[in-house]
Design a protein around this motif. Structure first.
Motif, PDB file in Angstrom:
ATOM      1  N   MET A   1       1.002  -0.921  -0.104  1.00 20.95           N
ATOM      2  CA  MET A   1       0.132   0.207   0.180  1.00 20.95           C
ATOM      3  C   MET A   1       0.971   1.207  -0.171  1.00 20.95           C
ATOM      4  O   MET A   1       1.778   0.963   0.920  1.00 20.95           O
ATOM      5  N   GLY A   2       0.424   2.003  -1.221  1.00 20.11           N
ATOM      6  CA  GLY A   2       1.432   3.333  -0.596  1.00 20.11           C
ATOM      7  C   GLY A   2       0.513   4.678   0.426  1.00 20.11           C
ATOM      8  O   GLY A   2      -0.384   4.326   0.970  1.00 20.11           O
ATOM      9  N   GLU A   3       1.658   4.981   0.666  1.00 21.88           N
ATOM     10  CA  GLU A   3       1.297   6.357   1.713  1.00 21.88           C
ATOM     11  C   GLU A   3       1.178   7.710   1.404  1.00 21.88           C
ATOM     12  O   GLU A   3       2.115   7.563   0.187  1.00 21.88           O
ATOM     13  N   CYS A   4       0.158   8.213   1.547  1.00 20.25           N
ATOM     14  CA  CYS A   4       0.213   9.814   0.969  1.00 20.25           C
ATOM     15  C   CYS A   4       1.480  10.638   1.755  1.00 20.25           C
ATOM     16  O   CYS A   4       1.955  10.561   2.643  1.00 20.25           O
ATOM     17  N   LYS A   5       2.198  11.161   0.621  1.00 13.19           N
ATOM     18  CA  LYS A   5       2.793  12.406   0.900  1.00 13.19           C
ATOM     19  C   LYS A   5       2.118  13.150   1.968  1.00 13.19           C
ATOM     20  O   LYS A   5       3.744  13.564   2.478  1.00 13.19           O
ATOM     21  N   TYR A   6       1.176  13.138   2.393  1.00 17.89           N
ATOM     22  CA  TYR A   6       0.709  14.322   2.672  1.00 17.89           C
ATOM     23  C   TYR A   6       0.273  14.510   3.968  1.00 17.89           C
ATOM     24  O   TYR A   6       0.143  14.869   5.271  1.00 17.89           O
ATOM     25  N   CYS A   7      -0.741  13.403   4.227  1.00 21.60           N
ATOM     26  CA  CYS A   7      -1.738  13.238   5.440  1.00 21.60           C
ATOM     27  C   CYS A   7      -0.801  11.519   6.064  1.00 21.60           C
ATOM     28  O   CYS A   7      -1.153  11.549   7.345  1.00 21.60           O
ATOM     29  N   HIS A   8      -0.085  11.154   6.011  1.00 25.44           N
ATOM     30  CA  HIS A   8       0.645   9.807   5.918  1.00 25.44           C
ATOM     31  C   HIS A   8      -0.155   9.285   6.366  1.00 25.44           C
ATOM     32  O   HIS A   8       0.196   8.199   7.138  1.00 25.44           O
ATOM     33  N   LYS A   9      -0.622   8.812   5.037  1.00 20.07           N
ATOM     34  CA  LYS A   9      -2.355   7.430   4.947  1.00 20.07           C
ATOM     35  C   LYS A   9      -2.427   6.849   4.361  1.00 20.07           C
ATOM     36  O   LYS A   9      -1.560   7.187   3.552  1.00 20.07           O
ATOM     37  N   ASP A  10      -2.567   5.467   4.724  1.00 15.12           N
ATOM     38  CA  ASP A  10      -2.885   4.908   3.116  1.00 15.12           C
ATOM     39  C   ASP A  10      -3.353   5.283   1.693  1.00 15.12           C
ATOM     40  O   ASP A  10      -4.939   5.767   1.975  1.00 15.12           O
ATOM     41  N   ALA A  11      -2.519   5.441   0.460  1.00 12.21           N
ATOM     42  CA  ALA A  11      -3.650   6.059  -0.274  1.00 12.21           C
ATOM     43  C   ALA A  11      -3.294   4.948  -1.119  1.00 12.21           C
ATOM     44  O   ALA A  11      -4.153   5.418  -2.391  1.00 12.21           O
ATOM     45  N   GLY A  12      -3.250   3.705  -1.476  1.00 13.61           N
ATOM     46  CA  GLY A  12      -4.172   2.960  -2.020  1.00 13.61           C
ATOM     47  C   GLY A  12      -2.854   2.205  -2.583  1.00 13.61           C
ATOM     48  O   GLY A  12      -1.390   2.402  -2.873  1.00 13.61           O
ATOM     49  N   TRP A  13      -3.430   1.497  -3.935  1.00 10.85           N
ATOM     50  CA  TRP A  13      -1.881   0.698  -4.718  1.00 10.85           C
ATOM     51  C   TRP A  13      -1.353   1.652  -5.640  1.00 10.85           C
ATOM     52  O   TRP A  13      -2.141   2.226  -5.654  1.00 10.85           O
ATOM     53  N   PHE A  14      -0.314   1.515  -5.837  1.00 10.33           N
ATOM     54  CA  PHE A  14       0.838   2.330  -6.960  1.00 10.33           C
ATOM     55  C   PHE A  14      -0.460   3.427  -6.722  1.00 10.33           C
ATOM     56  O   PHE A  14       0.705   4.540  -7.364  1.00 10.33           O
ATOM     57  N   SER A  15      -0.261   4.291  -5.177  1.00 15.86           N
ATOM     58  CA  SER A  15      -0.404   6.023  -5.494  1.00 15.86           C
ATOM     59  C   SER A  15      -0.389   5.962  -3.927  1.00 15.86           C
ATOM     60  O   SER A  15       0.436   5.420  -3.469  1.00 15.86           O
ATOM     61  N   SER A  16       0.689   7.561  -4.119  1.00 18.89           N
ATOM     62  CA  SER A  16       1.262   8.427  -2.867  1.00 18.89           C
ATOM     63  C   SER A  16       0.943   9.893  -2.271  1.00 18.89           C
ATOM     64  O   SER A  16       1.220  10.568  -1.755  1.00 18.89           O
ATOM     65  N   LYS A  17      -0.258   9.283  -2.915  1.00 17.87           N
ATOM     66  CA  LYS A  17      -1.526  10.707  -2.095  1.00 17.87           C
ATOM     67  C   LYS A  17      -2.713  10.520  -2.550  1.00 17.87           C
ATOM     68  O   LYS A  17      -3.364   9.972  -3.621  1.00 17.87           O
ATOM     69  N   HIS A  18      -3.342  11.475  -1.588  1.00 17.73           N
ATOM     70  CA  HIS A  18      -5.091  11.950  -1.999  1.00 17.73           C
ATOM     71  C   HIS A  18      -5.279  12.747  -2.930  1.00 17.73           C
ATOM     72  O   HIS A  18      -4.557  14.119  -3.208  1.00 17.73           O
ATOM     73  N   SER A  19      -6.066  12.922  -3.472  1.00 18.66           N
ATOM     74  CA  SER A  19      -6.060  14.260  -4.760  1.00 18.66           C
ATOM     75  C   SER A  19      -6.721  15.036  -3.444  1.00 18.66           C
ATOM     76  O   SER A  19      -6.615  16.092  -4.390  1.00 18.66           O
ATOM     77  N   ASP A  20      -7.404  14.793  -2.859  1.00 14.65           N
ATOM     78  CA  ASP A  20      -8.638  16.319  -1.813  1.00 14.65           C
ATOM     79  C   ASP A  20      -6.824  16.662  -0.369  1.00 14.65           C
ATOM     80  O   ASP A  20      -6.861  17.692  -1.164  1.00 14.65           O
ATOM     81  N   CYS A  21      -5.939  15.081  -0.137  1.00 12.09           N
ATOM     82  CA  CYS A  21      -4.502  16.091   0.273  1.00 12.09           C
ATOM     83  C   CYS A  21      -4.419  17.707  -0.566  1.00 12.09           C
ATOM     84  O   CYS A  21      -4.134  18.282   0.205  1.00 12.09           O
ATOM     85  N   GLU A  22      -4.072  16.777  -1.483  1.00  8.28           N
ATOM     86  CA  GLU A  22      -3.298  17.493  -2.557  1.00  8.28           C
ATOM     87  C   GLU A  22      -3.932  18.730  -3.101  1.00  8.28           C
ATOM     88  O   GLU A  22      -3.029  19.583  -3.342  1.00  8.28           O
ATOM     89  N   GLU A  23      -5.294  18.912  -2.810  1.00  9.64           N
ATOM     90  CA  GLU A  23      -5.754  19.989  -3.167  1.00  9.64           C
ATOM     91  C   GLU A  23      -5.531  20.940  -1.685  1.00  9.64           C
ATOM     92  O   GLU A  23      -5.621  21.915  -2.160  1.00  9.64           O
ATOM     93  N   LYS A  24      -6.371  20.565  -0.701  1.00 10.17           N
ATOM     94  CA  LYS A  24      -5.646  21.051   0.685  1.00 10.17           C
ATOM     95  C   LYS A  24      -4.286  21.775   0.002  1.00 10.17           C
ATOM     96  O   LYS A  24      -4.432  23.126   0.554  1.00 10.17           O
ATOM     97  N   TYR A  25      -3.646  21.028   0.176  1.00 13.11           N
ATOM     98  CA  TYR A  25      -1.753  21.586  -0.401  1.00 13.11           C
ATOM     99  C   TYR A  25      -1.547  23.051  -1.061  1.00 13.11           C
ATOM    100  O   TYR A  25      -1.349  23.719  -0.307  1.00 13.11           O
ATOM    101  N   ASN A  26      -2.110  22.972  -2.352  1.00  8.72           N
ATOM    102  CA  ASN A  26      -2.132  23.200  -3.260  1.00  8.72           C
ATOM    103  C   ASN A  26      -2.764  25.081  -3.110  1.00  8.72           C
ATOM    104  O   ASN A  26      -1.906  25.934  -2.925  1.00  8.72           O
ATOM    105  N   ILE A  27      -4.391  24.673  -1.933  1.00  7.96           N
ATOM    106  CA  ILE A  27      -4.695  25.928  -1.549  1.00  7.96           C
ATOM    107  C   ILE A  27      -4.011  26.309  -0.570  1.00  7.96           C
ATOM    108  O   ILE A  27      -4.039  27.904  -0.221  1.00  7.96           O
ATOM    109  N   GLY A  28      -3.857  25.355   0.333  1.00 13.33           N
ATOM    110  CA  GLY A  28      -2.457  26.253   1.328  1.00 13.33           C
ATOM    111  C   GLY A  28      -1.360  27.149   1.162  1.00 13.33           C
ATOM    112  O   GLY A  28      -1.110  28.481   1.816  1.00 13.33           O
ATOM    113  N   VAL A  29      -0.597  26.068   0.315  1.00  9.17           N
ATOM    114  CA  VAL A  29       0.963  27.196  -0.257  1.00  9.17           C
ATOM    115  C   VAL A  29       0.496  28.177  -1.340  1.00  9.17           C
ATOM    116  O   VAL A  29       0.880  29.231  -0.998  1.00  9.17           O
TER     117      VAL A  29
END
Length: 275
Positions: A1-29
Motif C-alpha cells: 500500500m502506498g502512503e499519502c505524502k501529505y496526510c501520511h495515511k494509506d493512499a491505495g495501491w500504486f499511489s502516493s497521495k490523496h487528491s483531496d489532500c493535494e488540493e488542500k495543500y495547493n490551496i494552503g501554499v
C-alpha cells in the motif's frame, strides 16, 4: 500500500497521495505565499501573521520539509525583486533578516540558496559606489591559489568556473578549375589554379575549469592548465550573459575570453565601477 505524502495515511495501491489532500495543500501554499509576499512588499513584520500561517500549515498538510522549501523559494524571489532597482536598500536588508528569523532557517538550509550571497554582494557594490574599497566579506575554505599584491584587497572568490578562449579556424571556399596534365605516373599538374577565398571563423574553445578571484584591482583565474591575471584598467569590453561573463583585454595579441558559471551581475558591477 502506498502512503499519502501529505496526510501520511494509506493512499491505495500504486499511489502516493490523496487528491483531496493535494488540493488542500495547493490551496494552503497559495495562501501562505500571498501572505509572505505581501510582507516582503510592504516591509511588514512576518511575526504579525504567525498564528495565521501556522493555522494554514496545519490545515493544509504543509509539514516542515515542505515549509522550508516554500520559504527558500520565497526568499530567493524576494531578493531578486529587491535587486530589480540595482541594489538592496537598508530597509530591504532588515526585512530579509527578519524573515530568516521568522522562517527558522538552519545554516544548512541557508547554504542551499544563493540569496544571502546576493545580499552581501549588493552591500559590496554599494560600498564601491560610495568610493570605498570594500572589506573582505567572505571566508575562504580550502586552497587559495592566488598571489595578491601587498596593497590588494580580496572582494570575492568563485570556484568551478569554466574558462573559454576565442580561437580562429581558417577554411577555403570555392573550387579548382582548368585542365589536368599528367606529369608522371600518379602525378598531375592542374592548370588554371585554385579559385577560392580563405574564410576565418571564430569560436569559443573550452580551456579548463578553475577558480576566479575578484580584488579591488584585478580579475584572476587559476587552474591546473592555465592561469591569468586581468587588470581592470586593461579591460576594454565586458559582456554580461545569463551563464557567465565575457572579457576582452587590451592588447594586439589578447583574445576574448568567457568565464562560464561566473556571476555576471555581480562581476560586471564590481569591475565596471572599480575600473
Amino acid at each position: 500500500m502506498g502512503e499519502c505524502k501529505y496526510c501520511h495515511k494509506d493512499a491505495g495501491w500504486f499511489s502516493s497521495k490523496h487528491s483531496d489532500c493535494e488540493e488542500k495543500y495547493n490551496i494552503g501554499v497559495t495562501k501562505l505565499k500571498a501572505i509572505i509576499r505581501n510582507c516582503f512588499e510592504k516591509k511588514e513584520d512576518f511575526f504579525l501573521h504567525k498564528s495565521e500561517t501556522d493555522r494554514i500549515c496545519a490545515d493544509s498538510y504543509i509539514g516542515q520539509d515542505f515549509l522550508i522549501s516554500i520559504y527558500r523559494e520565497l526568499l530567493e524571489e524576494a531578493v531578486n525583486k529587491y535587486l530589480n532597482d540595482g541594489v538592496i536598500e537598508k530597509n530591504e536588508e532588515t526585512c530579509i533578516a527578519r524573515f530568516i528569523q521568522f522562517s527558522g532557517f538552519t545554516q544548512n538550509s541557508l547554504n542551499t540558496t544563493h540569496a544571502l550571497d546576493k545580499v552581501v554582494q549588493s552591500r559590496i557594490i554599494q560600498e564601491i559606489l560610495k568610493g570605498n574599497v570594500p572589506k573582505p566579506a567572505i571566508t575562504i575554505s580550502g586552497d587559495f591559489p592566488f598571489m595578491l599584491s601587498k596593497n590588494e584587497t580580496l572582494i570575492w572568490m568563485f570556484r568551478n568556473i569554466i574558462l573559454h578562449e576565442q580561437k580562429t579556424r581558417r577554411e577555403y571556399t570555392g573550387r579548382s578549375s582548368g585542365f589536368n596534365i599528367r606529369v608522371a605516373k600518379g602525378i598531375y599538374y592542374r592548370t588554371g589554379g585554385f579559385k577560392g577565398t580563405p574564410v576565418e571563423t571564430s569560436y569559443m574553445q573550452r580551456i579548463s575549469e578553475g577558480s576566479v578571484c575578484l580584488t579591488d584591482k584585478n580579475l584572476y583565474f587559476s587552474s591546473m592548465e592555465k592561469s591569468m591575471k586581468i587588470p581592470y584598467d586593461k579591460i576594454i569590453s565586458l559582456e554580461s550573459y545569463s551563464n557567465g561573463l565575457g572579457v576582452q583585454k587590451d592588447g594586439a595579441n589578447s583574445k576574448p575570453v568567457f568565464f562560464e558559471r561566473l556571476d555576471s551581475w555581480f562581476c560586471y558591477n564590481v569591475i565596471s565601477n572599480l575600473k
